[in-house]
Design an enzyme around this catalytic site. Sequence first.
Site, PDB file in Angstrom:
ATOM      1  N   LYS A   1      38.016  35.305  39.338  1.00 51.22           N
ATOM      2  CA  LYS A   1      38.398  34.697  38.030  1.00 51.22           C
ATOM      3  C   LYS A   1      39.680  35.096  37.801  1.00 51.22           C
ATOM      4  O   LYS A   1      40.360  35.848  37.839  1.00 51.22           O
ATOM      5  CB  LYS A   1      37.420  35.888  36.955  1.00 51.22           C
ATOM      6  CG  LYS A   1      36.230  35.514  37.398  1.00 51.22           C
ATOM      7  CD  LYS A   1      35.752  35.927  36.138  1.00 51.22           C
ATOM      8  CE  LYS A   1      33.729  35.924  36.542  1.00 51.22           C
ATOM      9  NZ  LYS A   1      33.020  36.466  35.257  1.00 51.22           N
TER      10      LYS A   1
ATOM     11  N   GLY B   1      37.683  37.231  30.074  1.00 49.77           N
ATOM     12  CA  GLY B   1      36.992  36.386  30.590  1.00 49.77           C
ATOM     13  C   GLY B   1      36.991  37.097  32.154  1.00 49.77           C
ATOM     14  O   GLY B   1      36.477  37.048  33.049  1.00 49.77           O
ATOM     15  N   THR B   2      38.572  37.369  32.650  1.00 52.19           N
ATOM     16  CA  THR B   2      38.477  37.632  33.512  1.00 52.19           C
ATOM     17  C   THR B   2      38.041  39.093  34.287  1.00 52.19           C
ATOM     18  O   THR B   2      38.735  40.378  33.853  1.00 52.19           O
ATOM     19  CB  THR B   2      39.535  37.884  34.448  1.00 52.19           C
ATOM     20  OG1 THR B   2      40.074  36.218  34.260  1.00 52.19           O
ATOM     21  CG2 THR B   2      40.582  38.126  36.127  1.00 52.19           C
ATOM     22  N   ASP B   3      37.206  39.326  34.845  1.00 51.24           N
ATOM     23  CA  ASP B   3      36.576  41.134  34.979  1.00 51.24           C
ATOM     24  C   ASP B   3      36.014  40.997  36.627  1.00 51.24           C
ATOM     25  O   ASP B   3      35.179  42.533  36.956  1.00 51.24           O
ATOM     26  CB  ASP B   3      35.400  41.041  34.439  1.00 51.24           C
ATOM     27  CG  ASP B   3      34.183  40.013  34.253  1.00 51.24           C
ATOM     28  OD1 ASP B   3      34.296  39.472  35.458  1.00 51.24           O
ATOM     29  OD2 ASP B   3      32.982  40.716  33.259  1.00 51.24           O
TER      30      ASP B   3
ATOM     31  N   ARG C   1      30.053  45.343  22.201  1.00 52.32           N
ATOM     32  CA  ARG C   1      30.322  45.610  22.808  1.00 52.32           C
ATOM     33  C   ARG C   1      32.042  45.647  22.988  1.00 52.32           C
ATOM     34  O   ARG C   1      33.731  45.966  23.281  1.00 52.32           O
ATOM     35  CB  ARG C   1      30.751  47.410  23.599  1.00 52.32           C
ATOM     36  CG  ARG C   1      30.143  47.009  24.949  1.00 52.32           C
ATOM     37  CD  ARG C   1      31.098  46.567  25.606  1.00 52.32           C
ATOM     38  NE  ARG C   1      30.742  47.287  27.172  1.00 52.32           N
ATOM     39  CZ  ARG C   1      31.129  46.383  28.291  1.00 52.32           C
ATOM     40  NH1 ARG C   1      32.481  46.008  28.227  1.00 52.32           N
ATOM     41  NH2 ARG C   1      30.748  46.922  29.875  1.00 52.32           N
TER      42      ARG C   1
ATOM     43  N   LYS D   1      24.249  51.631  33.510  1.00 56.51           N
ATOM     44  CA  LYS D   1      23.409  50.001  33.353  1.00 56.51           C
ATOM     45  C   LYS D   1      23.506  48.873  34.129  1.00 56.51           C
ATOM     46  O   LYS D   1      24.604  48.848  34.902  1.00 56.51           O
ATOM     47  CB  LYS D   1      24.624  48.943  31.978  1.00 56.51           C
ATOM     48  CG  LYS D   1      24.601  48.420  31.067  1.00 56.51           C
ATOM     49  CD  LYS D   1      25.401  47.256  30.226  1.00 56.51           C
ATOM     50  CE  LYS D   1      26.905  47.487  30.588  1.00 56.51           C
ATOM     51  NZ  LYS D   1      27.460  46.299  30.352  1.00 56.51           N
TER      52      LYS D   1
END
Length: 330
Positions: A232, A226-228, A114, A69
């Site tokens: 962040k 939100g933290t990836d 997902r 992806k």
Amino acid sequence: MQTLLLNRDQVTHLVDMRQVIGAVEDAYKAYSSNQVEQPDYLSIHLPEGRGEIDFKLGYHKQTELISMKAHSGGFKHNPQAYDVPNSMGTILLFDARSGALACIIDGSLITGLRTGASGAVSVKALARKNARAITAIGTGNQARMQIRAISQVMQIEEIHAWSRTPETLSAFQKDIEREFDISVRIAASKKDAVEKADILITTTRGKGDLVQADWVKPGTHIVAIGTDQRGKQELDPELFRNAKIVVDSISQCTQKGETYHPLANRIISMESIHAEIGQVLLGTKPGRTSDDEITIFDSTGMAIQDNTTAGSIYQNALAENVGTFFSFIE
């Protein structure tokens, strides 16, 4: 071999949220039972703050599908300058038996679905059975997706919301009330919103501890979305000291997720991480054991979620004769 092409409209009609929740559960179980190869994902951050593109690759040994992806985000000028969304995704599915390209799928909706499903899976596994009140910190598209997914696995009676942006908050309130016929209560402050939560959802692009540890009541389940990536942060690291910590991927969350921050501050150690969620779903690690526990699900998002979700859509398309076939090789 011919390749199937599926656009966004076709994807929309080929899958529903319940099916995605099942696909994400399957992804977590496969990952935690060594049925997945998933290299670290790569990111390209474009100059002048234009945006970023992430690349995620995964191999599911049971289904013999490889997914790749590419997902862009942060291109805030796109709608005005180029007449395209500020975030887009494309998924390629390869047949691992031959290496042939089986399907090209618009991935923009799949990513949102997902990710929303991941929160619902964690609620099923970790939230109190009598949880009824949800708080959303951040009120963008993913906050809506979380509500849609979680509504499939529990009875929501209250929704509280907070956002830095009044316009976004107002739009969220109108959309959710219209879609679910549940009143959305706009909180006077973050603290007020968090204190009312049975289930706390954080879906911001935060770069600081938006949620303080002493605001969270016993028994709360936190869905940290939100933290990836490094830089962040949404949660006070102190929250992790006495919480049950469950992650999607230990390797990702300790390096790029919310769990990185309490580790870096030496508030917790690696041994403090209770489990990957796949282990809880498989029954090899327990989920919630007390109504007073604070549980945290740290979700960084994994390629295998894209793989199982896109694979499910691909099979539906074949069964329903949807999409356009073409051949690279005549």
